[in-house]
Design an enzyme around this catalytic site. Sequence first.
Site, PDB file in Angstrom:
ATOM      1  N   ASP A   1       0.815  -1.209   0.000  1.00  0.00           N
ATOM      2  CA  ASP A   1       0.000   0.000   0.000  1.00  0.00           C
ATOM      3  C   ASP A   1       0.856   1.270   0.000  1.00  0.00           C
ATOM      4  O   ASP A   1       2.017   1.253   0.401  1.00  0.00           O
ATOM      5  CB  ASP A   1      -0.877   0.045   1.261  1.00  0.00           C
ATOM      6  CG  ASP A   1      -2.037  -0.949   1.211  1.00  0.00           C
ATOM      7  OD1 ASP A   1      -2.052  -1.817   0.328  1.00  0.00           O
ATOM      8  OD2 ASP A   1      -2.921  -0.847   2.082  1.00  0.00           O
TER       9      ASP A   1
ATOM     10  N   HIS B   1      -6.106   3.275  -3.766  1.00  0.00           N
ATOM     11  CA  HIS B   1      -5.982   3.463  -2.314  1.00  0.00           C
ATOM     12  C   HIS B   1      -6.135   4.943  -1.957  1.00  0.00           C
ATOM     13  O   HIS B   1      -5.399   5.461  -1.139  1.00  0.00           O
ATOM     14  CB  HIS B   1      -4.640   2.896  -1.838  1.00  0.00           C
ATOM     15  CG  HIS B   1      -4.489   2.792  -0.346  1.00  0.00           C
ATOM     16  ND1 HIS B   1      -5.495   2.400   0.496  1.00  0.00           N
ATOM     17  CD2 HIS B   1      -3.417   3.022   0.456  1.00  0.00           C
ATOM     18  CE1 HIS B   1      -5.050   2.395   1.745  1.00  0.00           C
ATOM     19  NE2 HIS B   1      -3.794   2.783   1.747  1.00  0.00           N
TER      20      HIS B   1
ATOM     21  N   HIS C   1      -4.609  10.001   0.468  1.00  0.00           N
ATOM     22  CA  HIS C   1      -4.297   9.253   1.696  1.00  0.00           C
ATOM     23  C   HIS C   1      -4.132  10.206   2.882  1.00  0.00           C
ATOM     24  O   HIS C   1      -3.178  10.114   3.649  1.00  0.00           O
ATOM     25  CB  HIS C   1      -3.031   8.405   1.512  1.00  0.00           C
ATOM     26  CG  HIS C   1      -2.966   7.219   2.425  1.00  0.00           C
ATOM     27  ND1 HIS C   1      -2.665   7.312   3.754  1.00  0.00           N
ATOM     28  CD2 HIS C   1      -3.171   5.906   2.209  1.00  0.00           C
ATOM     29  CE1 HIS C   1      -2.674   6.109   4.315  1.00  0.00           C
ATOM     30  NE2 HIS C   1      -2.991   5.229   3.380  1.00  0.00           N
TER      31      HIS C   1
ATOM     32  N   HIS D   1       3.958  -2.041   3.022  1.00  0.00           N
ATOM     33  CA  HIS D   1       4.029  -0.710   2.411  1.00  0.00           C
ATOM     34  C   HIS D   1       5.276  -0.565   1.542  1.00  0.00           C
ATOM     35  O   HIS D   1       6.388  -0.795   2.017  1.00  0.00           O
ATOM     36  CB  HIS D   1       4.025   0.366   3.510  1.00  0.00           C
ATOM     37  CG  HIS D   1       2.751   0.381   4.305  1.00  0.00           C
ATOM     38  ND1 HIS D   1       2.561  -0.413   5.409  1.00  0.00           N
ATOM     39  CD2 HIS D   1       1.585   1.052   4.110  1.00  0.00           C
ATOM     40  CE1 HIS D   1       1.330  -0.210   5.872  1.00  0.00           C
ATOM     41  NE2 HIS D   1       0.720   0.668   5.111  1.00  0.00           N
TER      42      HIS D   1
END
Length: 233
Positions: free
Chosen positions: A9, A62, A66, A163
């Site tokens: 991610d 995503h 963010h 990540h």
Amino acid sequence: MTRLTLTFDNGPTPGVTERVLASLAARRLPAVFFVVGQRVLSDGGRRMVEQVAAAGHLIGNHSLTHTDALGDRPDPAYAEREIGETFAVLADLGLPTAMFRPPGNMGKIGSHLLSPGAVDLLLRERSTTIVWNSVPRDWEGPEWVDRLLASVRAQEHTVAVLHDIGGGCAELLDTALDRLLEVPDIEFTREFPDEVVLTRDGQAVSLGPQHVSGPWSSGRPQSPGLRAEGAIT
Ligand SMILES: [Zn+2]
């Protein structure tokens, strides 16, 4: 049989995502990358996400920035921008996807994940909304490798969040993957078990009030308990 879906991610991050790709390629392992729209649009981001796709991995949305969790921002325009614009960015690059993963607060599952407006958009756009059941906290230090191994041993199908950012998993990923490959009968997959699928193709699967900051208007299962095993209360 132990199943593991690896997800990466918050990238793409030029200089980091390449290393993750190399670790996966050396072992011919599949993964899913949930990318941040603004990072795709930043310097080198586009080339990086194209490389991820060319390597055969799946790409999901995503969010655009963010920043605030969707459930903390009830304004439907925020959801439209964060979710909708990122789907558009990826489609413009020839990498269309229906998969969306909401940003969490340090990996927590809760009503901060989605706003009612976000749910309405995801159902309307026939999106598949994916959460997780393992957050080894790769940003905290090397112990994440042990935590990931422990969750893989404890669950039938682990969906792990790592990540591809600076200070994330890249440094120890080779070590982690080699240890995972020693787990008996492990299967690396890009599939997701229903428990982490909130919506699939615009239908509610495990989506429940515990994931949303308020009541939403569309797409409630007609027959409570048909699928969600207690999620609808
Ligand atoms: Zn994230």
